[in-house]
Scaffold this active site. Structure first.
Site, PDB file in Angstrom:
ATOM      1  N   ARG A  54      -0.077  -8.392 -25.490  1.00  0.00           N
ATOM      2  CA  ARG A  54       1.171  -7.548 -25.075  1.00  0.00           C
ATOM      3  C   ARG A  54       1.350  -6.534 -26.178  1.00  0.00           C
ATOM      4  O   ARG A  54       1.846  -5.752 -25.980  1.00  0.00           O
ATOM      5  CB  ARG A  54       2.465  -8.589 -24.516  1.00  0.00           C
ATOM      6  N   LYS A 100     -13.745   2.052 -20.162  1.00  0.00           N
ATOM      7  CA  LYS A 100     -13.954   0.846 -20.677  1.00  0.00           C
ATOM      8  C   LYS A 100     -14.812   0.998 -22.052  1.00  0.00           C
ATOM      9  O   LYS A 100     -14.271   0.355 -22.934  1.00  0.00           O
ATOM     10  CB  LYS A 100     -15.027   0.033 -19.959  1.00  0.00           C
ATOM     11  N   GLU A 147     -14.544   4.710 -14.843  1.00  0.00           N
ATOM     12  CA  GLU A 147     -14.164   3.334 -15.194  1.00  0.00           C
ATOM     13  C   GLU A 147     -15.184   3.161 -16.260  1.00  0.00           C
ATOM     14  O   GLU A 147     -14.763   2.298 -17.329  1.00  0.00           O
ATOM     15  CB  GLU A 147     -14.168   2.286 -13.934  1.00  0.00           C
ATOM     16  N   LYS A 197      -1.730  -5.057 -23.372  1.00  0.00           N
ATOM     17  CA  LYS A 197      -1.645  -5.117 -22.148  1.00  0.00           C
ATOM     18  C   LYS A 197      -0.019  -4.791 -21.471  1.00  0.00           C
ATOM     19  O   LYS A 197       0.761  -5.018 -22.238  1.00  0.00           O
ATOM     20  CB  LYS A 197      -1.823  -6.659 -21.949  1.00  0.00           C
TER      21      LYS A 197
END
Ligand code: F6R
Length: 608
Positions: free
Chosen positions: A27, A485, A481, A603
């Site tokens: 996180r 990435k 995407e 995250k």
């Protein structure tokens, strides 16, 4: 965006907190710190720039003595740089506090409480700590309640008071917080990953409640000072410690890429009834799908990219407008939505602050909302009218992989059910559609098995500072995407372009050996995409072509070809995304970077 943990119980608090922080590290990992209430009731503070491992080493060498309660924090910096002073916990008089979120009115609070000469960090969190100290007269509940009335923004706090040894207080507004009383004692944390070694039963700390952890109990108080009449609902986690471990894989990202076929099955199969999509167990009524005249999908990042794929699949089938918005933009717009709009919110974490704000705005406009969420009991799941949980298990790597695939699986099922109940699909067409969806799973497995072949293309990508992803239609949506990435974990500048758009400017950036990952899986635009590939090839680009096994292409067109199995055009995303994820993974590895915890990221984005 910061992980917090609080503990009170019979065990050594230092170990519980450090282990919990290791589970929460994804996180935020700029710095970490703990505060322990020692046996002599003194507060021992340890905080360090760097990862939890650095903090653990520091604690091992510097902390003597035992503690049975304390708080811990792992930070993703918002206010103030990455320094020891800005790391949490913050000490302020009798208060020691950790914070996840943003206090928006910290300037005003600094003035109001005359804190200018007291602050030693540049954080909004320290301001909250001093404000709380100023409000504290020996009654923690009263002081926390008074602080809450002063704060604007989002927060979850864990707090120690010098004169309340053994007790940990916590409160939240928007930012996530879960709690559990376990065999090891009482715990509160930003996320289940910290609690799961001790229990599979927990509750979400409700907003406007204060929880107090003691070694024998968790007390829950209403803000009006009374014990709460209604204890929060106890939830059960449907995954275990194994799911949150690497289990022999070198990185969480690789493990999560491999978990995709299983996660797809877990998301799809329980919702199939006689070959048709069925959301009865999710309590989603069909009138949600028949009563709307348009769909608006809102999400951030990878989840938004899943929305773009879903749009490109749903709109031609349903023949109603399907729009996709970036949540951080949508929330400040005046969207053309109303009570005839189905707003679909997509979020792995269910806590992304912009996506949550978008959900609330959709309700303000009278729209009905359906959330596609991975984390049970998360704020978005609780606030949306209906929720379709994806069953990916915990996603720990910062780069989202399996969450994307299962979001798509869920959205494809929504599209199919809508088509069926709106009379666009016959039962046969709906069954065929779901059969094609299931057929995409072995196609994903095929591509996972080719990881060594895919690895070979990396040498050409990591030598270049730039890379381009091109495609048309659905292939363009996949390209977005692929580029995200690659950039987020390899730090290679990568851009996705609709293949036909390149010649309107961007083709100026194509020169000798610039890698272009060209995706050509859509039959109706195949020839056009091939022409666009020739245009960049003619300018020296190094072409890596991703296409279907059966595609007929001239050998001179691409420097490398990667073939996916021949699934129906609408389902090529599933095998293609595996290739895109593996390209990013090996590029990061090839550059010797931190695959799971890339720089500047975290995250669960709980700040705007
Ligand atoms: C990228 C990534 C992010 C998230 C985005 C939304 O790999 O993970 O772009 O997709 O931050 O997060 P959720 O889905 O939790 O709302």
């Amino acid at each position: 965006m910061c992980g917090i943990i609080g503990y009170s119980g019979p065990l050594e608090a230092r170990n519980i907190l450090l282990d919990g922080l290791a589970g929460l590290e994804y996180r935020g990992y700029d710095s970490a710190g703990i505060a322990l209430c020692m046996e002599d009731s003194s507060i021992c503070l340890a905080k360090k720039v760097g990862k939890v491992k650095t903090l653990r080493d520091y604690c091992d060498s510097s902390i003597r003595g035992t503690a049975h309660s304390g708080i811990g924090h792992t930070r993703w910096a918002t206010h103030g740089g990455v320094t020891d002073a800005n790391a949490h916990p913050h000490r302020a008089g009798k208060v020691t506090l950790i914070h996840n979120g943003i206090i928006e009115n910290y300037h005003a609070l600094t003035e109001q409480f005359k804190l200018q000469d007291k602050l030693i960090s540049q954080t909004d969190s320290e301001v909250a700590a001093w404000a709380l100290d100023a409000l504290y007269d020996g009654d923690p509940l009263k002081a926390i309640r008074a602080l809450k009335n002063q704060l604007e923004g989002s927060y979850s706090f864990c707090i120690l008071f010098d004169d309340q040894p053994g007790s940990v207080y916590a409160i939240r507004s928007v930012s996530p917080l879960v709690a559990a009383y376990t065999h090891a004692g009482a715990m509160v944390a930003s996320d289940l990953t910290a609690l799961i070694p001790y229990t599979n039963q927990y509750f979400v700390v409700p907003e406007n409640r204060i929880v107090k952890l003691t070694s024998y109990k968790i007390h829950v108080y209403d803000l009006d000072d009374a014990f709460t009449k209604e204890y929060p609902e106890i939830l059960t986690v449907n995954w275990n410690m194994d799911a949150a471990m690497k289990n022999g894989f070198p990185h969480f990202m690789m493990k999560e890429i491999h978990e995709q076929p299983e996660a797809m099955k877990n998301t799809i199969l329980p919702r199939m009834n006689k070959g048709l999509p069925d959301f009865c167990d999710d309590h989603i009524p069909d009138d949600l799908f028949t009563g709307c005249s348009q769909i608006h999908i809102v999400a951030c990042g990878t989840a938004m990219h899943a929305g773009m794929v879903a749009r490109a699949v749903m709109e031609p089938i349903l023949r109603i407008p399907v729009t996709v918005s970036i949540a951080s933009e949508f929330r400040y717009e005046e969207p053309l939505i109303n009570d005839k709009t189905l707003v679909i919110i997509i979020s792995q974490s269910g806590e992304t602050i912009d996506t949550l704000a978008a959900l609330r705005l959709a309700h303000d406009y009278g729209s009905r909302t359906l959330a596609v969420v991975n984390v049970k009991g998360s704020t978005i799941a609780r606030e949306s009218d209906y929720v379709l949980y994806t069953h990916a298990g915990p996603e720990i790597a910062v780069a989202s992989t399996k969450a994307y695939s299962v979001q798509l699986a869920a959205l494809y099922m929504v599209g199919c059910r809508m088509a069926l109940v709106r009379g666009v699909f016959t039962e046969k067409q709906a069954t065929d559609f779901l059969t094609d969806l299931l057929d995409a799973i072995p196609a994903m497995e095929t591509m996972i098995a080719q990881e060594d072949t895919i690895k070979q293309v990396i040498t050409h990508i990591i030598q270049s500072p730039d890379a381009f992803f091109i495609g048309r239609g659905l292939d363009y949506a996949f390209s977005l995407e692929g580029a995200l990435k690659l950039k987020e974990i390899s730090y290679i500048h990568s851009e996705a372009y609709a293949a036909g758009e390149l010649k309107h400017g961007t083709i100026a950036l194509i020169s000798d050996q610039v890698p272009v990952i060209a995706i050509a899986t859509q039959q109706h635009v195949f020839a056009k995409t091939i022409s666009n590939i020739r245009e960049v090839k003619a300018r020296g680009a190094f072409i890596i072509l991703l296409t279907k096994e059966s595609a007929v292409v001239d050998d001179t067109l691409a420097d490398i070809q990667i073939h996916i199995p021949d699934v129906d055009d609408r389902f090529t995303v599933f095998p293609i995304v595996v290739v895109l994820q593996l390209i990013a993974y090996y590029a990061s590895l090839g550059k010797n970077l931190d695959v799971d915890q890339p720089r500047n990221l975290a995250k669960s984005v709980t700040v705007e």
